[in-house]
Every structure is written in structure tokens, then in C-alpha cells.
Design a protein around this motif. Structure first.
Motif, PDB file in Angstrom:
ATOM      1  N   PHE A  27       0.805  -1.209   0.000  1.00  0.00           N
ATOM      2  CA  PHE A  27       0.000   0.000   0.000  1.00  0.00           C
ATOM      3  C   PHE A  27       0.846   1.271   0.000  1.00  0.00           C
ATOM      4  O   PHE A  27       0.292   2.374   0.033  1.00  0.00           O
ATOM      5  CB  PHE A  27      -0.928   0.020   1.216  1.00  0.00           C
ATOM      6  N   ALA A  28       2.166   1.141  -0.019  1.00  0.00           N
ATOM      7  CA  ALA A  28       3.022   2.325   0.084  1.00  0.00           C
ATOM      8  C   ALA A  28       2.794   3.283  -1.086  1.00  0.00           C
ATOM      9  O   ALA A  28       2.668   4.495  -0.903  1.00  0.00           O
ATOM     10  CB  ALA A  28       4.493   1.908   0.156  1.00  0.00           C
ATOM     11  N   MET A  29       2.726   2.747  -2.297  1.00  0.00           N
ATOM     12  CA  MET A  29       2.516   3.609  -3.462  1.00  0.00           C
ATOM     13  C   MET A  29       1.118   4.218  -3.453  1.00  0.00           C
ATOM     14  O   MET A  29       0.926   5.350  -3.891  1.00  0.00           O
ATOM     15  CB  MET A  29       2.740   2.832  -4.757  1.00  0.00           C
ATOM     16  N   ALA A  30       0.151   3.480  -2.933  1.00  0.00           N
ATOM     17  CA  ALA A  30      -1.203   4.018  -2.840  1.00  0.00           C
ATOM     18  C   ALA A  30      -1.243   5.210  -1.894  1.00  0.00           C
ATOM     19  O   ALA A  30      -1.938   6.202  -2.153  1.00  0.00           O
ATOM     20  CB  ALA A  30      -2.165   2.933  -2.366  1.00  0.00           C
ATOM     21  N   VAL A  31      -0.496   5.143  -0.813  1.00  0.00           N
ATOM     22  CA  VAL A  31      -0.461   6.250   0.147  1.00  0.00           C
ATOM     23  C   VAL A  31       0.128   7.502  -0.500  1.00  0.00           C
ATOM     24  O   VAL A  31      -0.417   8.605  -0.369  1.00  0.00           O
ATOM     25  CB  VAL A  31       0.358   5.851   1.397  1.00  0.00           C
ATOM     26  N   VAL A  32       1.240   7.337  -1.216  1.00  0.00           N
ATOM     27  CA  VAL A  32       1.849   8.482  -1.898  1.00  0.00           C
ATOM     28  C   VAL A  32       0.920   9.013  -2.979  1.00  0.00           C
ATOM     29  O   VAL A  32       0.768  10.232  -3.154  1.00  0.00           O
ATOM     30  CB  VAL A  32       3.214   8.094  -2.502  1.00  0.00           C
ATOM     31  N   ALA A  33       0.265   8.108  -3.710  1.00  0.00           N
ATOM     32  CA  ALA A  33      -0.677   8.524  -4.756  1.00  0.00           C
ATOM     33  C   ALA A  33      -1.804   9.359  -4.164  1.00  0.00           C
ATOM     34  O   ALA A  33      -2.217  10.374  -4.747  1.00  0.00           O
ATOM     35  CB  ALA A  33      -1.236   7.304  -5.476  1.00  0.00           C
ATOM     36  N   GLY A 127      -3.995   4.633 -10.836  1.00  0.00           N
ATOM     37  CA  GLY A 127      -3.051   3.836 -11.620  1.00  0.00           C
ATOM     38  C   GLY A 127      -1.776   3.530 -10.857  1.00  0.00           C
ATOM     39  O   GLY A 127      -1.212   2.437 -10.966  1.00  0.00           O
ATOM     40  N   TRP A 128      -1.306   4.498 -10.059  1.00  0.00           N
ATOM     41  CA  TRP A 128      -0.104   4.254  -9.251  1.00  0.00           C
ATOM     42  C   TRP A 128      -0.367   3.205  -8.183  1.00  0.00           C
ATOM     43  O   TRP A 128       0.504   2.379  -7.879  1.00  0.00           O
ATOM     44  CB  TRP A 128       0.373   5.552  -8.606  1.00  0.00           C
ATOM     45  N   ALA A 129      -1.564   3.232  -7.581  1.00  0.00           N
ATOM     46  CA  ALA A 129      -1.912   2.202  -6.598  1.00  0.00           C
ATOM     47  C   ALA A 129      -1.929   0.826  -7.246  1.00  0.00           C
ATOM     48  O   ALA A 129      -1.467  -0.162  -6.655  1.00  0.00           O
ATOM     49  CB  ALA A 129      -3.269   2.521  -5.973  1.00  0.00           C
ATOM     50  N   ALA A 130      -2.455   0.754  -8.489  1.00  0.00           N
ATOM     51  CA  ALA A 130      -2.481  -0.525  -9.210  1.00  0.00           C
ATOM     52  C   ALA A 130      -1.069  -0.997  -9.536  1.00  0.00           C
ATOM     53  O   ALA A 130      -0.757  -2.187  -9.423  1.00  0.00           O
ATOM     54  CB  ALA A 130      -3.310  -0.375 -10.487  1.00  0.00           C
ATOM     55  N   ILE A 131      -0.201  -0.061  -9.941  1.00  0.00           N
ATOM     56  CA  ILE A 131       1.192  -0.423 -10.221  1.00  0.00           C
ATOM     57  C   ILE A 131       1.868  -0.964  -8.968  1.00  0.00           C
ATOM     58  O   ILE A 131       2.652  -1.919  -9.016  1.00  0.00           O
ATOM     59  CB  ILE A 131       1.950   0.793 -10.776  1.00  0.00           C
ATOM     60  N   GLY A 132       1.549  -0.347  -7.827  1.00  0.00           N
ATOM     61  CA  GLY A 132       2.160  -0.784  -6.573  1.00  0.00           C
ATOM     62  C   GLY A 132       1.807  -2.202  -6.180  1.00  0.00           C
ATOM     63  O   GLY A 132       2.517  -2.819  -5.375  1.00  0.00           O
TER      64      GLY A 132
END
Length: 244
Positions: A27-33, A127-132
Motif C-alpha cells: 500500500f506504500a505507493m497508494a499512500v503516496v498517490a 493507476g499508481w496504486a495498481a502499479i504498486g
């Protein structure tokens, strides 16, 4: 202002890359997104000089959180398929809030256009959350950010749009293809596609920003920098999904 946009984008990009490297936390990228989405939600209505900036900011923030949460927790045909439903609900909310202002209120049509456009952009941050959630998150993120950096270096010049619009995707595509040679990078086809699309995105938004002269305040800088990143995340996700 062009340099400020590049610097702001680089700071957000560094956070995304750091989150992608933190592979133990999905979930790290989702948080930044979400952070980038909320900054955009605040800045966009002010850049477009909306008559009801706080109302639009609240709607965009709710839709940003909903689209990213749906990507993380709701099954679907694809990880980002529920973004369409979020956009539909957001459009309805925007129309309702503008109608409730009354027929005598100024800027209702402009508020709808600004809100719907911002909605279409802010939800793409999912999309960034999906990439993460994918195994190659770091490679995809690095490829995208390298392409954006190369295209951004062209965009901050004072060259005319017809030149930067050609050079930006060429540089972006070259850097994307170069990133594919790295052991953790994606295959050359999606990497090249990500690079070209990133360059086209930067070149197009640069021309739009210069023609509208909207990037003159800190809100304009943040909206443009965050908007580019949010759209790039969606473009990269779809490129990887289609070409892998």
C-alpha cells in the motif's frame, strides 16, 4: 515557473520511487498517490479560478480516495475498472452542487467544466496504486519517471511548442527503451510505449499551460506537476496491462 513545476514534480516522483522500492508494503505507493491526489484536488479549482473552489476540492478529494480504495480493495475486470463508476458519481455531484447555486450565480458552466476535467485527472492517480500491487512496480515506476524527467528537461526550455512536442516524446521514448535494458526494468515494448506516452503528455500539457497562462501561482504549479504525475501513472498502468 517551468522550473518550479519540474522541481515540484521531481519531489513527488522521488516519493513514488521510494514507495515503489518499499516492496514489502503493497500500500506504500497508494499512500503516496493519495497525497498527490489530494494536493491536486486542492490546487486544481484555484488554478482554474473556480467560483466554488472548496466545494470542488471536497468532491475531487472524495473521488480520489474512492478510486484508490476501489483499486486496492474491490475486485473487478481490471484493478482500475471501478474508476469509471467513481467518475460517474463525481460528475453527478458536480452537476448537483452547481445547480444548487441558483440560476443567478456566475460561473456555473465554468465550474462544471473545471470540476469534470479535474475529476477525470484526479481519479487516474489510482493507476499508481495498481502499479504498486504488481511485481515489477519499481521498474515500471523508474521507467515512467525517467521518461518524464527527460521530457520535462525539454519542456522547461523556451523552444516553441512545435519543437518540444516532437522532441519530448522522442527523448521520453529513448529513455524508456534505455530503462528496459536494466535488469529490473519492463520489457522493451511497454517501456518504449511508456516513454513515448509520457513525452506526449508533458509536451501537450506544456503547450496548454503556456497558451492559457494558468501556471502563474503556486496553485498552478502544484496542479500542473501533480496532474502530469497522476495521468502518467494511469498511462503506465494501461501500457503494462496491454503489452505484457
Amino acid at each position: 515557473m517551468r522550473i518550479k513545476v519540474l522541481i515540484s514534480g521531481l519531489l513527488a516522483a522521488a516519493l513514488l520511487l521510494g514507495a515503489a522500492a518499499w516492496s514489502s508494503v503493497n500500500f506504500a505507493m497508494a499512500v503516496v498517490a493519495v497525497v498527490v491526489q489530494l494536493i491536486f484536488a486542492y490546487a486544481w479549482p484555484r488554478m482554474t479560478r473556480s467560483e466554488t473552489p472548496w466545494t470542488l476540492s471536497v468532491i475531487l478529494s472524495i473521488c480520489a480516495l474512492a478510486s484508490t480504495a476501489a483499486t486496492l480493495f474491490m475486485p473487478g475486470a481490471t484493478q482500475t475498472s471501478h474508476s469509471v463508476e467513481v467518475i460517474a458519481a463525481g460528475v453527478l455531484l458536480i452537476f448537483i452542487t452547481q445547480v444548487l447555486r441558483g440560476a443567478s450565480s456566475e460561473g456555473r458552466l465554468a465550474g462544471v467544466v473545471s470540476g469534470v476535467t479535474g475529476l477525470a485527472i484526479v481519479t487516474q492517480g489510482s493507476g499508481w496504486a495498481a502499479i504498486g500491487l504488481t511485481d515489477g512496480a519499481f521498474g515500471t515506476t523508474l521507467t515512467t519517471l525517467l521518461a518524464l524527467l527527460g521530457a520535462g528537461a525539454i519542456a522547461i526550455t523556451r523552444w516553441p511548442d512545435r519543437i518540444t512536442f516532437i522532441l519530448a516524446p522522442l527523448i521520453g521514448g529513448a529513455l524508456g527503451a534505455l530503462a528496459s535494458a536494466l535488469t529490473f526494468g519492463p520489457d522493451w515494448a511497454p517501456a518504449l510505449c511508456i516513454g513515448i506516452l509520457s513525452g506526449l503528455l508533458v509536451g501537450s500539457l506544456r503547450a496548454l499551460a503556456l497558451s492559457s497562462r494558468s501556471v502563474r501561482t503556486i496553485s498552478g504549479v502544484l496542479a500542473l506537476a501533480c496532474g502530469i504525475l497522476l495521468l502518467a501513472g494511469a498511462l503506465s498502468w494501461y501500457a503494462m496491462a496491454l503489452l505484457n
